[in-house]
Design an enzyme around this catalytic site. Structure first.
Site, PDB file in Angstrom:
ATOM      1  N   SER A  77       0.861  -1.184   0.000  1.00 46.53           N
ATOM      2  CA  SER A  77       0.000   0.000   0.000  1.00 46.53           C
ATOM      3  C   SER A  77       0.896   1.232   0.000  1.00 46.53           C
ATOM      4  O   SER A  77       2.126   1.123   0.043  1.00 46.53           O
ATOM      5  CB  SER A  77      -0.890   0.005   1.238  1.00 46.53           C
ATOM      6  OG  SER A  77      -0.093   0.289   2.373  1.00 46.53           O
ATOM      7  N   LYS A  78       0.265   2.401  -0.028  1.00 43.37           N
ATOM      8  CA  LYS A  78       1.028   3.651  -0.122  1.00 43.37           C
ATOM      9  C   LYS A  78       2.047   3.796   1.000  1.00 43.37           C
ATOM     10  O   LYS A  78       3.059   4.461   0.837  1.00 43.37           O
ATOM     11  CB  LYS A  78       0.076   4.845  -0.111  1.00 43.37           C
ATOM     12  CG  LYS A  78      -0.667   4.969  -1.419  1.00 43.37           C
ATOM     13  CD  LYS A  78      -1.187   6.363  -1.642  1.00 43.37           C
ATOM     14  CE  LYS A  78      -1.849   6.463  -3.001  1.00 43.37           C
ATOM     15  NZ  LYS A  78      -3.245   6.806  -2.932  1.00 43.37           N
ATOM     16  N   ARG A  79       1.761   3.170   2.128  1.00 41.16           N
ATOM     17  CA  ARG A  79       2.699   3.198   3.256  1.00 41.16           C
ATOM     18  C   ARG A  79       4.086   2.705   2.849  1.00 41.16           C
ATOM     19  O   ARG A  79       5.086   3.065   3.439  1.00 41.16           O
ATOM     20  CB  ARG A  79       2.205   2.204   4.314  1.00 41.16           C
ATOM     21  CG  ARG A  79       1.526   2.747   5.439  1.00 41.16           C
ATOM     22  CD  ARG A  79       0.913   1.744   6.384  1.00 41.16           C
ATOM     23  NE  ARG A  79       0.522   0.445   5.896  1.00 41.16           N
ATOM     24  CZ  ARG A  79       1.152  -0.663   6.189  1.00 41.16           C
ATOM     25  NH1 ARG A  79       2.240  -0.638   6.905  1.00 41.16           N
ATOM     26  NH2 ARG A  79       0.694  -1.824   5.751  1.00 41.16           N
ATOM     27  N   HIS A  80       4.102   1.802   1.876  1.00 35.32           N
ATOM     28  CA  HIS A  80       5.377   1.202   1.472  1.00 35.32           C
ATOM     29  C   HIS A  80       6.115   2.030   0.431  1.00 35.32           C
ATOM     30  O   HIS A  80       7.130   1.607  -0.101  1.00 35.32           O
ATOM     31  CB  HIS A  80       5.141  -0.209   0.922  1.00 35.32           C
ATOM     32  CG  HIS A  80       4.565  -1.144   1.929  1.00 35.32           C
ATOM     33  ND1 HIS A  80       3.249  -1.523   1.918  1.00 35.32           N
ATOM     34  CD2 HIS A  80       5.123  -1.743   2.993  1.00 35.32           C
ATOM     35  CE1 HIS A  80       3.022  -2.341   2.932  1.00 35.32           C
ATOM     36  NE2 HIS A  80       4.142  -2.492   3.601  1.00 35.32           N
ATOM     37  N   GLY A  81       5.612   3.213   0.128  1.00 35.12           N
ATOM     38  CA  GLY A  81       6.263   4.054  -0.883  1.00 35.12           C
ATOM     39  C   GLY A  81       5.376   4.165  -2.116  1.00 35.12           C
ATOM     40  O   GLY A  81       4.175   3.899  -2.042  1.00 35.12           O
TER      41      GLY A  81
END
Ligand code: GLU
Length: 480
Positions: free
Chosen positions: A253-257
């Site tokens: 998800s966006k958390r991972h970049g």
């Protein structure tokens, strides 16, 4: 049988890395078996879908080199239209067929009634499946009357009471126990059909032979299997490709970049490298190759090399793959990409020979095309290199100041814009023969004098690329 596969994005955002991988697998499979790759736009969620996202997603697919054979912009009249928002009549028609056969029914229950039903079932420890009165066949005539009078109703599919086993190309046998799903809505009371239903109607009518998509759809598939059965349609083959996860093993998800393709595009990743890396996330080359082009895969791509395990998305590996693609690119192609970079003014002004040797020399240090102008600035144009500890050490050897003095006098005499390799060799010979300096003190001393660095590319290639004006400034700077 002609293979027909599809990529069916919802235009509710940018093209996601996972979506791009699904599109790529479908495209490669079509190419490998001489099939047709279809782009279908699943825009039934009118509130979230935007024409602009459809355009941007198609643009990103094009950038990746994933070209569809059929789609909204390339319609085959036999299967068009390709946007679900333009296929409402088709969905209505089949819903009517299902109602007539008693396989689906109108449901007038309100949200509140449905909630209450669910809460009651849960409290009594039963599955929260639909148990409203409208499922009873004796209310069918009344329902029809109310609909004819213009009343709104959802259309609900009568779920089969049996278990299903899917023979998935990636996951193997997947069993869905009886009673896993209750009667489910296929058309909402506002007239909008739902994904699990439209998807089957479209896959059936578009004669899709293989459904290759993300594992997150595996749970949906049981509803789709029921609809296929109700329609008497032939099942396609299914291949649910593994989930993409981040380093924490959670769904990507966006958390991972960056998770959308356009961000990589903006960061100057090469499309071939992106495809190469995406392909490796859940699929492996029969020769265990890590680096390849899409076209290399046309001959070898098959559905039996998918991994059933989640694939870890690793940006460092992607960067490495990008670097490998930079290195294997044809030099003229690389030159023209470098020239499009904003900081390549100096590079652009040089001769074709200079550009060629510069790119040959520096490519081993570059992971991105954007690294070239930076490398040119650092290794070729920098006039005042920092006095690093290793450089200080070299300067402290008793031979180095003598070498610097000699080279300083020589560069002052140089008339041309660049030195030749022969001139450099001549200086080396002089230091060796006349000054008696050999080995490390010789090489490191000359390197320090001309580059201001203690290590770097081979001098015999680097120095003929460096303007004499820069060499002069460097030696002066070094002499302090
Ligand atoms: N519109 C669905 C999605 O974007 C497609 C699922 C499918 O391929 O069936 O996830």
């Amino acid at each position: 049988m002609t293979v027909r596969v599809r990529f069916a994005p919802s235009p509710t955002g940018y093209l996601h890395i996972g979506g791009a991988r699904t599109a790529l697998y479908n495209y490669l499979y079509a190419k490998a078996v001489g099939g047709t790759f279809i782009l279908r736009i699943e825009d039934t969620d009118l509130e979230r879908s935007q024409a602009e996202y459809e355009r941007l997603q198609i643009d990103d697919l094009k950038w990746l080199g994933i070209h569809h054979d059929e789609g909204p912009d390339k319609p085959n009249p036999k299967y068009a239209p390709y946007r679900q928002s333009e296929r409402s009549e088709i969905y209505q028609k089949y819903a009517q067929v299902l109602i007539e056969k008693g396989l689906a029914y109108y449901d007038f229950c309100t949200e509140e009634e449905l909630e209450a039903m669910k809460a009651k079932a849960e409290a009594e420890g039963r599955d929260p499946h639909y148990e409203g009165k409208w499922k009873e066949p004796q209310f069918a005539a009344e329902a029809l009357e109310r609909v004819k009078k213009g009343e709104k109703a959802a259309i609900r599919f009568r779920a089969y009471k049996k278990s299903y086993t899917l023979n998935d190309k990636v996951k193997g046998h997947v069993t869905y126990p009886e009673g896993m799903v209750g009667d489910f809505v296929i058309v909402r009371s506002n007239g909008l059909p739902v994904y699990n239903y439209c998807c089957v109607i479209d896959d059936m009518l578009m004669e899709i032979t293989h459904v290759i998509r993300g594992e997150d759809h595996l749970n949906n598939t049981v509803r789709q299997l029921m609809i296929y059965e109700a329609l008497g349609a032939k099942l396609p083959e299914f291949a649910h490709v593994s989930l993409l996860i981040g380093h924490d093993r959670q769904k990507l998800s966006k958390r991972h970049g960056a998770t959308s393709v356009n961000l990589y595009r903006n960061e100057h990743y090469l499309p071939e490298a992106m495809c190469n890396y995406l392909c490796l996330l859940g699929w492996s080359h029969p020769d265990e190759k890590d680096i390849f082009d899409k076209t290399d895969l046309f001959k070898v791509f098959s559905l039996d090399r998918f991994s059933a395990h989640a694939a870890m998305y690793d940006i460092e590996k992607l960067k490495w793959v990008n670097g490998e693609h930079v290195k294997k690119m044809a030099i003229p192609d690389l030159i023209s990409l470098i020239e499009q970079e904003p900081e390549s003014e100096f590079f652009k002004k040089q001769t074709p020979e200079w550009k060629n040797s510069c790119v040959e020399l520096l490519k081993k240090y570059a992971q991105f095309v954007t690294d070239f102008p930076k490398l040119v600035n650092e290794l070729i144009l920098k006039e005042k290199p920092e006095m690093t500890e290793p450089l200080k050490e070299i300067m402290s050897w008793e031979t180095t100041p003598k070498i610097v003095a000699f080279i300083s006098a020589e560069v002052e005499k140089a008339k041309s814009e660049f030195l030749t390799e022969a001139e450099l060799n001549g200086w080396m010979e002089h230091v060796k023969k006349e000054m008696g300096v050999k080995g490390k003190p010789l090489f490191q001393g000359v390197r320090a004098a001309l580059t201001g660095h203690d290590h770097g590319p081979d001098l015999k290639f680097l120095i003929p690329l460096t303007p004499v004006t820069v060499l002069k400034k460097r030696v002066e700077h070094l002499k302090g």
